[in-house]
Motif scaffolding. Structure first.
Motif, PDB file in Angstrom:
ATOM      1  N   TYR A  35     -20.379  32.610  49.161  1.00 17.69           N
ATOM      2  CA  TYR A  35     -21.607  31.639  49.671  1.00 17.69           C
ATOM      3  C   TYR A  35     -22.752  31.901  48.769  1.00 17.69           C
ATOM      4  N   LYS A  36     -23.381  33.155  48.765  1.00 14.54           N
ATOM      5  CA  LYS A  36     -24.516  33.621  48.068  1.00 14.54           C
ATOM      6  C   LYS A  36     -24.308  33.374  46.414  1.00 14.54           C
ATOM      7  N   LEU A  39     -24.881  29.606  45.905  1.00 14.12           N
ATOM      8  CA  LEU A  39     -26.354  29.319  45.995  1.00 14.12           C
ATOM      9  C   LEU A  39     -27.066  29.821  44.907  1.00 14.12           C
ATOM     10  N   TYR A 110     -36.121  33.199  43.070  1.00  9.70           N
ATOM     11  CA  TYR A 110     -36.150  34.333  44.160  1.00  9.70           C
ATOM     12  C   TYR A 110     -34.725  34.414  44.811  1.00  9.70           C
ATOM     13  N   LEU A 111     -34.263  33.291  45.516  1.00  6.66           N
ATOM     14  CA  LEU A 111     -33.068  33.321  46.213  1.00  6.66           C
ATOM     15  C   LEU A 111     -31.760  33.685  45.282  1.00  6.66           C
ATOM     16  N   ARG A 114     -31.780  37.349  44.607  1.00  5.81           N
ATOM     17  CA  ARG A 114     -31.350  38.321  45.729  1.00  5.81           C
ATOM     18  C   ARG A 114     -29.923  38.044  46.026  1.00  5.81           C
ATOM     19  N   SER A 115     -29.299  36.905  45.481  1.00  7.82           N
ATOM     20  CA  SER A 115     -27.922  36.603  46.308  1.00  7.82           C
ATOM     21  C   SER A 115     -26.493  37.043  45.572  1.00  7.82           C
TER      22      SER A 115
ATOM     23  N   TYR B  51     -24.033  24.056  54.064  1.00  7.70           N
ATOM     24  CA  TYR B  51     -24.850  24.655  52.724  1.00  7.70           C
ATOM     25  C   TYR B  51     -26.116  24.060  52.702  1.00  7.70           C
ATOM     26  N   LEU B  89     -34.693  35.458  54.556  1.00  7.96           N
ATOM     27  CA  LEU B  89     -34.838  36.039  53.074  1.00  7.96           C
ATOM     28  C   LEU B  89     -36.059  35.451  52.709  1.00  7.96           C
TER      29      LEU B  89
END
Lengths: 139, 110
Positions: A35-36, A39, A110-111, A114-115, B51, B89
């Protein structure tokens, strides 16, 4: 190595995520990490489509490549929009600020950072290459 | 992505299902804001959202600001672990009242 080529518009985002999730499943990546990863790729693909190709009546393509190695899965996003290094912008500030005071923007990169286990950018032969790596479980 | 809306007492219950990304978030935002009258009590049920990217975060931010600015209140329900991770986050989770079930969310308006 599998690859997917889609036109650089927002309707392509779902197909890009589906491709990444299928590659992650094939590589045995657990659901949460998959999932990450989807993303991270989706966030950068969105930026490419909105800011890179944005304003163009005939946007270029987005190419997604999946390469499974012994210990890791690598996803590469390639596009032909103007060079844009996602690391050129600083971290978004005020992530602990109340919502009334938030700036809108910067959260996607940013996401993405970190993912995944590794995220890097290069510009090669007129193409932006955003590279995402997730380590595979060795058990 | 689909958005449906119903009224429970004084609360507008908006259920989103599907995936919220850069292509679907604008439609979700305009549908939610269309019921955001002044003093609105809005519950957004996200239990069928599998999602959500930062486009969804921006949508929630705009909804929150619009509704709060008009004296209303927004409550979220049914966030998946993945959505909670993303909201945590980015510091969004602390600023939204969020509950597991719609019933618990409705009770928060009383």
């Amino acid at each position: 190595m599998d690859s997917l080529t889609v036109p650089g518009n927002l309707d392509s985002l779902q197909a890009i995520r589906d491709f990444v999730l299928a590659a992650a499943e094939e590589a045995g990546i657990d659901e949460r990490s998959a999932y990450k990863l989807s993303l991270a790729v989706d966030e950068i693909a969105t930026n490419i489509i909105i800011y890179g190709y944005g304003g163009s009546a005939t946007p270029g393509d987005v190419v997604v490549q999946a390469d499974t190695e012994d210990r890791r899965l690598q996803i590469v996003l390639e596009d032909t929009s103007p060079p844009f290094d996602p690391f050129s912008r600083g971290e978004p500030s005020g992530l602990d600020a109340p919502l009334e005071e938030r700036a809108i923007g910067g959260l996607g990169v940013y996401l993405a950072k970190r993912s995944v286990d590794e995220f890097r950018y290069e510009y090669v032969d007129g193409r932006n290459r955003n590279i995402f790596v997730v380590n595979r479980s060795t058990t | 992505m689909e958005v449906s809306q119903r009224t429970e007492g004084e609360v507008e219950v908006i259920a989103i299902s599907g995936e919220i990304d850069g292509s679907t978030a604008p439609a979700a935002q305009s549908q939610i804001l269309s019921v955001a009258k002044s003093d609105a009590k809005i519950l957004i049920d996200m239990s069928q959202v599998h999602y959500m990217s930062s486009a969804g975060l921006r949508m929630l931010l705009v909804v929150y600001r619009t509704v709060s600015g008009q004296g209303g209140k927004v409550v979220l329900t049914g966030l998946s672990q993945d959505l909670e991770d993303t909201m945590s986050l980015t510091g969004f989770l602390d600023f939204f009242d969020h509950f597991e079930s719609v019933d618990a969310g409705l009770a928060a308006f009383n």
